[in-house]
Motif scaffolding. Structure first.
Motif: not given
Length: 446
Positions: A24-36
């Motif tokens: 669905t996406q080639t790259c994901y960005q997220a923050e520590e302790n969050h969910n994805i």
């Protein structure tokens, strides 16, 4: 005529893709302790049993490979999952029946950053989809694993890069392979040498290749950043970055020490050339009972800070781990199958555990607020992949146009000149079949 119709059906199926895994996406960005939630889609066939479905999703960080999600013959195999993901990965079973792999990663950690690759294997096709996840810490920095190999001055050393197949050209470079003077070896052959550097290639597990890099008579100026990779002729697409350090304090007879920071977990991929029920993990030469850390017939066994685990379908199959490493863990380790004192197959590696006061000197792996992530993979960026779709659509259009023009030409030739004999007709049909089959093969393996 029947042959022609069947081949057109096959060709149409080929162009549309008989079995595909997409992200669905080639790259994901997220923050520590969050969910994805990471998502892949694959081609489904309602008439196929779920028992034909096999899925293996893995995280690639440097030379470490962690199983994130595993389905074998339609059944989820939680035993294969790497302990670091235990209780943090949830799959959507309803979505899976619709041809979607939806994995929710909770309580994200910075060491979850890396390349996520999902292989889907069914009785009607096989394909792979990959995406990248960057997890940032409180300061907005990606904290990737740094790969360091240390050797004594004057030593000879060999290390290997286990890479996804992405081309026939092999690269061995200083820094990023961007300048001609940084390329130590570039070849399409299976072996090559340039001065004190040499390279050897062999096929690894399915859809992977292993590049062996050798340094001879190491000198102080060999210290620095290196990249080994596979790709097209211009640059490596799949690569592995590492730092080499040269010291007078190490044993020159050892070669390379895989260098870890104190407190990290150390994982060793064991040989999978010969397998069996009995598995072992040793320190030093494994010549007596006192050097055996684990000797088991179980698929997973833990003894204090040491563990060994069989992960079906993974690159090495068998992995040994040391948790919370300390300087006293520096030394040689062996793991494999059979009797530890006379093994059937094994792998060995020397580890050097250092403290945090000796930081990495990388110019390649500096954390940034960009979408950079230092892992072995296809790219360290999150490029827009829409141009790939345009190129593929153009190629498909050209292929279909070529087929149409060929059929039109044959039809016109027949009207103008007639067929000399039934034999000529048969020969033409057979030739056309061969040509179309070649086109189908070409399309299928693009």
């Amino acid at each position: 005529m029947i042959c022609r119709i069947l081949l057109l059906i096959i060709l149409t199926s080929c162009v549309s893709g008989s079995f595909v895994v997409n992200v669905t996406q080639t790259c994901y960005q997220a923050e520590e302790n969050h969910n994805i939630t990471l998502e892949w889609t694959f081609t489904t066939k309602p008439d196929r049993s779920s028992k034909t479905l096999n899925i293996l999703c893995e995280l690639f960080i440097s030379d470490n490979i962690s199983v994130v999600y595993h389905v074998h013959e339609g059944v989820e195999v939680s035993e294969s999952q790497d302990p670091k993901f235990s209780g943090r990965v949830q799959s959507d079973k309803d979505a899976l029946r619709e041809g979607r792999i939806r994995l929710q990663l909770s309580r994200l950690r910075t060491d979850d950053s890396g390349l996520y690759l999902c292989e889907v294997n069914t009785d009607y096709g096989f394909s792979v989809g990959r995406c990248r996840l960057n997890v940032t810490g409180p300061a907005g920095l990606v904290k990737p694993k740094h790969n360091i190999w240390s050797a004594a001055e004057g030593a000879n050393g060999t290390l290997n890069c286990n890479l996804s197949l992405s081309g026939s050209t092999k690269f061995f470079c200083k820094e990023k392979c961007e300048r001609a003077e940084d390329i130590l070896i570039k070849t399409d052959e299976s072996t090559a040498q340039s001065g004190r550097y040499s390279m050897k290639y062999k096929d690894g597990s399915p859809r992977r290749g292993i590049v062996f890099l050798s340094f001879s008579q190491m000198i102080k100026s060999d210290a620095g950043m290196y990249r080994c990779g596979l790709g097209k002729s211009s640059a490596p697409d799949s690569y592995f970055d590492f730092e080499v350090r040269v010291s007078n304090d190490l044993d020159r007879n050892v070669g390379f020490y895989r260098t870890q920071t104190e407190g990290e977990n150390i994982t060793l991929g064991c040989s999978n050339t010969v397998t069996g029920h009995r598995k072992f993990f040793c320190k030093n030469q494994c010549k007596n009972e006192g050097e055996i850390l684990i000797d088991t017939t179980n698929n997973k066994s833990v003894s204090g800070r040491y563990s060994i685990e069989h992960r079906p379908g993974s690159v090495y199959g068998l992995y040994a781990t040391i948790t919370q490493s300390s300087k006293s863990d520096t030394g040689k380790y062996i793991c494999g199958y059979g009797n530890p004192l006379s093994p059937d197959s094994y792998a060995n590696e020397y580890f050097l555990v250092i403290d945090d006061s000796n930081p990495p000197t990388s110019t390649l792996q500096t954390a940034t607020t960009q979408s950079e992530s230092v892992t072995a993979g296809v790219s360290t960026h999150c490029p827009d992949s829409s141009w790939l779709l345009v190129v593929r659509a153009s190629l498909d259009g050209v292929l279909l146009m070529a087929v149409f023009l060929m059929l039109f030409y044959i039809s016109k030739t027949r009207r103008n000149f007639g067929l000399k004999s039934r034999e000529n007709d048969t020969n033409m049909e057979v030739s056309l079949c061969h040509l179309f089959s070649s086109l189908v093969c070409c399309c299928r393996f693009q």
